[in-house]
Design an enzyme around this catalytic site. Structure first.
Site, short mmCIF file in Angstrom:
data_model
loop_
_atom_site.label_atom_id
_atom_site.label_comp_id
_atom_site.label_asym_id
_atom_site.label_seq_id
_atom_site.Cartn_x
_atom_site.Cartn_y
_atom_site.Cartn_z
N TYR A 142 2.90 4.73 0.89
CA TYR A 142 3.56 5.20 2.11
C TYR A 142 2.55 6.01 2.93
O TYR A 142 1.88 6.90 2.41
CB TYR A 142 4.76 6.08 1.77
CG TYR A 142 5.88 5.35 1.06
CD1 TYR A 142 6.50 4.26 1.65
CD2 TYR A 142 6.33 5.76 -0.19
CE1 TYR A 142 7.53 3.58 1.01
CE2 TYR A 142 7.37 5.11 -0.84
CZ TYR A 142 7.97 4.02 -0.23
OH TYR A 142 8.99 3.36 -0.87
N PHE A 149 6.46 1.75 -4.07
CA PHE A 149 7.85 1.96 -3.63
C PHE A 149 8.40 3.34 -4.00
O PHE A 149 9.40 3.77 -3.43
CB PHE A 149 8.78 0.86 -4.16
CG PHE A 149 8.46 -0.50 -3.63
CD1 PHE A 149 8.77 -0.84 -2.32
CD2 PHE A 149 7.82 -1.45 -4.42
CE1 PHE A 149 8.47 -2.10 -1.81
CE2 PHE A 149 7.51 -2.70 -3.93
CZ PHE A 149 7.82 -3.03 -2.63
N HIS A 185 10.74 -9.54 1.04
CA HIS A 185 10.43 -8.12 0.86
C HIS A 185 11.65 -7.28 1.21
O HIS A 185 12.45 -7.66 2.08
CB HIS A 185 9.25 -7.75 1.76
CG HIS A 185 8.63 -6.44 1.45
ND1 HIS A 185 9.14 -5.24 1.91
CD2 HIS A 185 7.53 -6.13 0.72
CE1 HIS A 185 8.37 -4.26 1.49
NE2 HIS A 185 7.39 -4.76 0.75
N ASP A 195 0.86 -1.19 0.00
CA ASP A 195 0.00 0.00 0.00
C ASP A 195 0.89 1.24 0.00
O ASP A 195 2.11 1.14 0.19
CB ASP A 195 -0.99 0.01 1.17
CG ASP A 195 -0.36 -0.10 2.53
OD1 ASP A 195 -1.10 -0.09 3.50
OD2 ASP A 195 0.88 -0.21 2.63
#
Length: 221
Positions: free
Chosen positions: A63, A74, A182, A61
């Site tokens: 930031y 990202f 991740h 999702d």
């Protein structure tokens, strides 16, 4: 209502006629500040159309920090410093893999080359990571992946969440699917570092007869 005028071919997905009204209603009823700004919510789709998409990076999702999110997984606004922690680790791996990394947090130049930077939730309440994970955005993400599935593409699936979402939908055996930990500080050392995703994607794209992605600098090839 959220602006759909720049969605291009993505606007044909059933989500926008059938499901978006309920998502918009839920957003309107949420009393918290919502990120990113309304005109950035669909930025990933606006910047990378279906036929242009060569690589998919699936995030979770946006930031939740004000001033960071601008609609691409990202990626963050170019003036954001220090870098978000996951992006900082992405750049560390890129340095190890390619010897360089972008100078800012802004990854829109990836999107312009056919890298779809798609979160599985397109909004987040300020300060509450995962707060809109069940709002209905996964229906859109599923339809996006279904639209992309018939033609071979590269998928960077970082973390269990991305792997589970994509694993339920992608059927084409000719995709390149790179599944690692991740890049979060909590997990990057457990398989993200050392995975060399950027050079591996470029090797695959070249083998498919395509051009490599310029991952490192907006101004050059």
């Amino acid at each position: 209502m959220l602006d759909q005028s720049r969605l291009g071919d993505w606007a044909r997905l059933p989500f926008f006629a059938n499901d978006l009204p309920a998502v918009e209603h839920a957003l309107a009823q949420d009393g918290r500040a919502i990120l990113p700004a309304p005109d950035r919510i669909f930025a990933a789709l606006e910047l990378t159309q279906p036929e242009q998409t060569r690589v998919v990076i699936l995030g979770q999702d946006p930031y939740p920090t004000p001033g960071h999110a601008h609609g691409l997984a990202f990626s963050a606004e170019p003036d954001v410093t220090p870098l978000p922690r996951s992006l900082s680790n992405i750049y560390k791996e890129m340095h190890a893999d390619l010897g360089a990394a972008p100078a800012t947090a802004d990854l829109r130049f990836w999107a312009a080359q056919g890298v779809l930077l798609l979160n599985t939730a397109l909004t987040v309440p300020e300060g509450e990571a995962g707060g809109h994970a069940k709002l209905g955005w996964l229906t859109l993400v599923a339809q996006v992946l279904e639209r992309l599935d018939p033609r071979p593409r590269a998928f960077l699936l970082w973390g269990r969440h991305a792997q589970q979402v994509a694993g339920r939908i992608l059927k084409n055996p000719d995709h390149l699917r790179l599944e690692t930990a991740h890049p979060s500080p909590l997990s990057a050392a457990r398989g993200f570092f050392g995975s060399r995703p950027f050079s591996r994607v470029n090797t695959w794209l070249t083998a498919q007869g395509g051009s490599p992605i310029n991952w490192t600098r907006p101004e050059g090839p």
